[in-house]
Design a protein around this motif. Structure first.
Motif, PDB file in Angstrom:
ATOM      1  N   PRO A 204       0.832  -1.213   0.000  1.00  0.00           N
ATOM      2  CA  PRO A 204       0.000   0.000   0.000  1.00  0.00           C
ATOM      3  C   PRO A 204       0.860   1.253   0.000  1.00  0.00           C
ATOM      4  O   PRO A 204       1.935   1.288   0.617  1.00  0.00           O
ATOM      5  CB  PRO A 204      -0.813  -0.124   1.288  1.00  0.00           C
ATOM      6  N   LEU A 205       0.397   2.274  -0.711  1.00  0.00           N
ATOM      7  CA  LEU A 205       1.163   3.509  -0.820  1.00  0.00           C
ATOM      8  C   LEU A 205       0.877   4.433   0.355  1.00  0.00           C
ATOM      9  O   LEU A 205      -0.250   4.540   0.825  1.00  0.00           O
ATOM     10  CB  LEU A 205       0.822   4.225  -2.130  1.00  0.00           C
ATOM     11  N   GLU A 206       1.927   5.097   0.812  1.00  0.00           N
ATOM     12  CA  GLU A 206       1.807   6.032   1.930  1.00  0.00           C
ATOM     13  C   GLU A 206       1.710   7.473   1.466  1.00  0.00           C
ATOM     14  O   GLU A 206       0.923   8.248   1.983  1.00  0.00           O
ATOM     15  CB  GLU A 206       2.996   5.859   2.882  1.00  0.00           C
ATOM     16  N   CYS A 207       2.536   7.840   0.481  1.00  0.00           N
ATOM     17  CA  CYS A 207       2.530   9.242   0.045  1.00  0.00           C
ATOM     18  C   CYS A 207       3.166   9.383  -1.333  1.00  0.00           C
ATOM     19  O   CYS A 207       3.776   8.437  -1.857  1.00  0.00           O
ATOM     20  CB  CYS A 207       3.266  10.124   1.060  1.00  0.00           C
ATOM     21  N   LEU A 208       3.003  10.567  -1.916  1.00  0.00           N
ATOM     22  CA  LEU A 208       3.613  10.924  -3.186  1.00  0.00           C
ATOM     23  C   LEU A 208       4.718  11.933  -2.943  1.00  0.00           C
ATOM     24  O   LEU A 208       4.610  12.791  -2.064  1.00  0.00           O
ATOM     25  CB  LEU A 208       2.576  11.545  -4.130  1.00  0.00           C
ATOM     26  N   LEU A 209       5.776  11.852  -3.729  1.00  0.00           N
ATOM     27  CA  LEU A 209       6.847  12.842  -3.686  1.00  0.00           C
ATOM     28  C   LEU A 209       6.707  13.761  -4.894  1.00  0.00           C
ATOM     29  O   LEU A 209       6.753  13.299  -6.038  1.00  0.00           O
ATOM     30  CB  LEU A 209       8.219  12.160  -3.703  1.00  0.00           C
ATOM     31  N   VAL A 210       6.489  15.043  -4.632  1.00  0.00           N
ATOM     32  CA  VAL A 210       6.245  16.016  -5.696  1.00  0.00           C
ATOM     33  C   VAL A 210       7.452  16.924  -5.846  1.00  0.00           C
ATOM     34  O   VAL A 210       7.975  17.457  -4.841  1.00  0.00           O
ATOM     35  CB  VAL A 210       4.976  16.854  -5.388  1.00  0.00           C
ATOM     36  N   ASP A 211       7.928  17.079  -7.080  1.00  0.00           N
ATOM     37  CA  ASP A 211       9.073  17.937  -7.364  1.00  0.00           C
ATOM     38  C   ASP A 211       8.689  19.399  -7.118  1.00  0.00           C
ATOM     39  O   ASP A 211       7.634  19.870  -7.553  1.00  0.00           O
ATOM     40  CB  ASP A 211       9.507  17.755  -8.821  1.00  0.00           C
TER      41      ASP A 211
END
Length: 463
Positions: A204-211
């Motif tokens: 399961p995904l926890e978070c997104l990394l956004v540039d």
């Protein structure tokens, strides 16, 4: 033998199934959280055929279309033979129905017929065509399968879709995949894996990394802290946080799943797959779609039926929406009964197990409703309340073309026996102009998979 004696004999011959029996055989049940059928000429069937994904699945014909009319369950005649064999309709009604269906299968050629009713409801249009109340009920709820408030053009399109799907694979327009609808995504997964697709289960995904500069999602982080790079991300609506969905207003779908001991409408066969539309009690409620699956679909054990009920929510809970319907059609079971045969109503199936739940319908939510999403994150909706799968297929194609505008959506995949992985797989005595099928026939009489052919090539190289 009189009818009462025949009924008693049938009851005696019926094998009594209890909750204890199904609890012991729980692994024999495949229960879908979404209840849908596949139109024979729907977008999903066409996609399965076009992409060659259909080779991974098996299907059963839906054998009956039922409706609840005048306080009882009746079978709806669909084909010409069914219409003229029906005992529910008079000869005049049969002729009126056949004339209506044959004419409006190509309704777009007769725009003058419905031009004055474009802003009216489909029910009003049916009345204008002198259809009797029974025929109006059949067309509205069991052929078009639209609510009474549906516009005329929507009802005609739904009727045309139904009629054009008839006869392609059977007497009804519907198919159902063996082992349940959960097989369909697995079929696409198998095809994807053949061409290098990877699947990470239990991640399961926890978070997104956004540039910070481009404001694009560059990586995702799973629950173990592992980073996965990505150029695009497609995510289903339910995975988004409450903050992102703060401005979204959802509709709700009410669902019920039942395990019963017999069919809602007895017949000579105990392997019927049925669709039933239960009309709304009043304007505040919506029609309830009921699907009944037999054991030959591999979704339930022998001597049981798996029943799904679905409607748009109008009450607070699914149980409030659907339990009145369940009580009309079924008998609730209790393990405390000393003799189930004495307690049961022979005209109603016994409910051995029941589950009620609500699902949110995000099918009509525009993307701009989601707050703070990077532009390379695409949101797809969960299941909708409609009977078919056209919305999901259209949505998948739209998202794909946004990601890859110049690529074909789900192009036809070659058959494994038509693929040549290595030149060493081809016998030297076979000419280059021969087709892949001819090569396979001369190389071996056995049906070998692509992977086996590649392994043979590697062994030859090693030697």
């Amino acid at each position: 033998m009189n009818s009462s004696s025949a009924q008693a004999t049938d009851l005696d011959s019926h094998i009594i199934t209890t909750y204890s029996d199904i609890a012991k055989e729980g692994r024999r049940f495949n229960i879908d959280l979404v209840s849908k059928f596949l139109y024979s000429r729907g977008l999903l069937i066409e996609l399965l055929i076009k992409s060659n994904v259909s080779r991974y699945a098996e299907f059963k014909n839906v054998t009956r279309i039922l409706t609840f009319h005048n306080g009882k369950i009746e079978q709806v005649p669909c084909s010409r033979a069914d219409v003229f064999a029906s005992k529910q309709l008079s000869m005049v009604e049969k002729r009126i129905l056949m004339k209506f269906l044959m004419h409006y299968i190509d309704f777009d050629l007769y725009t003058e017929d419905y031009k004055d009713y474009e802003n009216s409801t489909f029910l009003e249009f049916l009345k204008s065509k002198q259809l009797t109340p029974s025929l109006q009920h059949f067309v509205l709820y069991s052929i078009a399968m639209v609510p009474e408030t549906a516009k005329t053009i929507d009802g005609l399109k739904a009727t045309q879709h139904f009629l054009k799907s008839l006869g392609r694979y059977g007497n009804t327009p519907f198919l159902f995949p063996m082992y349940g609808l959960g097989e369909i995504p697995q079929c696409f997964c198998r095809m994807c894996a053949v061409f290098g697709g990877l699947y990470c289960l239990h991640h399961p995904l926890e978070c997104l990394l956004v540039d910070g500069e481009s404001k694009l999602c560059k990586e995702v982080i799973d629950h173990r802290g592992k980073r996965i790079k990505c150029s695009y991300m497609v995510v289903e609506d339910s995975y988004l946080t409450e903050q992102i969905c703060a401005n979204v207003s959802y509709k709700q779908i009410s669902r019920a799943v039942l395990i019963t001991d017999r069919s809602v409408l007895s017949s000579e066969s105990n392997q019927e797959i049925s669709v039933l539309t239960f009309p709304p009690a009043d304007e505040e409620h919506s029609a309830v779609h009921l699907t009944e699956l037999c054991s030959s679909t591999m979704t339930c054990m022998k001597n049981t039926y798996l029943v799904h009920l679905t409607c748009t929510s109008s009450k607070t809970t699914a149980k409030e929406d659907l339990e009145p319907i369940v009580q009309q059609l079924f008998t609730l079971n209790s393990e405390s009964q000393k003799d189930p045969k004495e307690q049961m109503d022979p005209t109603k199936p016994i409910v051995l197990w029941a589950l009620y739940f609500n699902m949110r319908d995000s099918s009509c939510i525009p993307r701009q409703s989601y707050v703070g999403l990077p532009s390379n994150v695409y949101v797809c909706s969960g299941p909708d309340h409609s009977f078919g799968n056209d919305h999901a297929v259209q949505q998948a194609e739209n998202i794909f073309h946004e990601l890859y505008p110049t690529e074909e959506f789900c192009p036809p995949a070659p058959n494994p026996e038509d693929i040549i992985c290595d030149g060493d797989c081809v016998p030297q005595e076979v000419s280059e102009s021969s087709t892949a099928v001819d090569l396979k026939a001369e190389a071996s009489t056995e049906c070998r998979t692509v992977l086996e052919s590649c392994e043979d090539a590697k062994e030859q190289e090693a030697e």
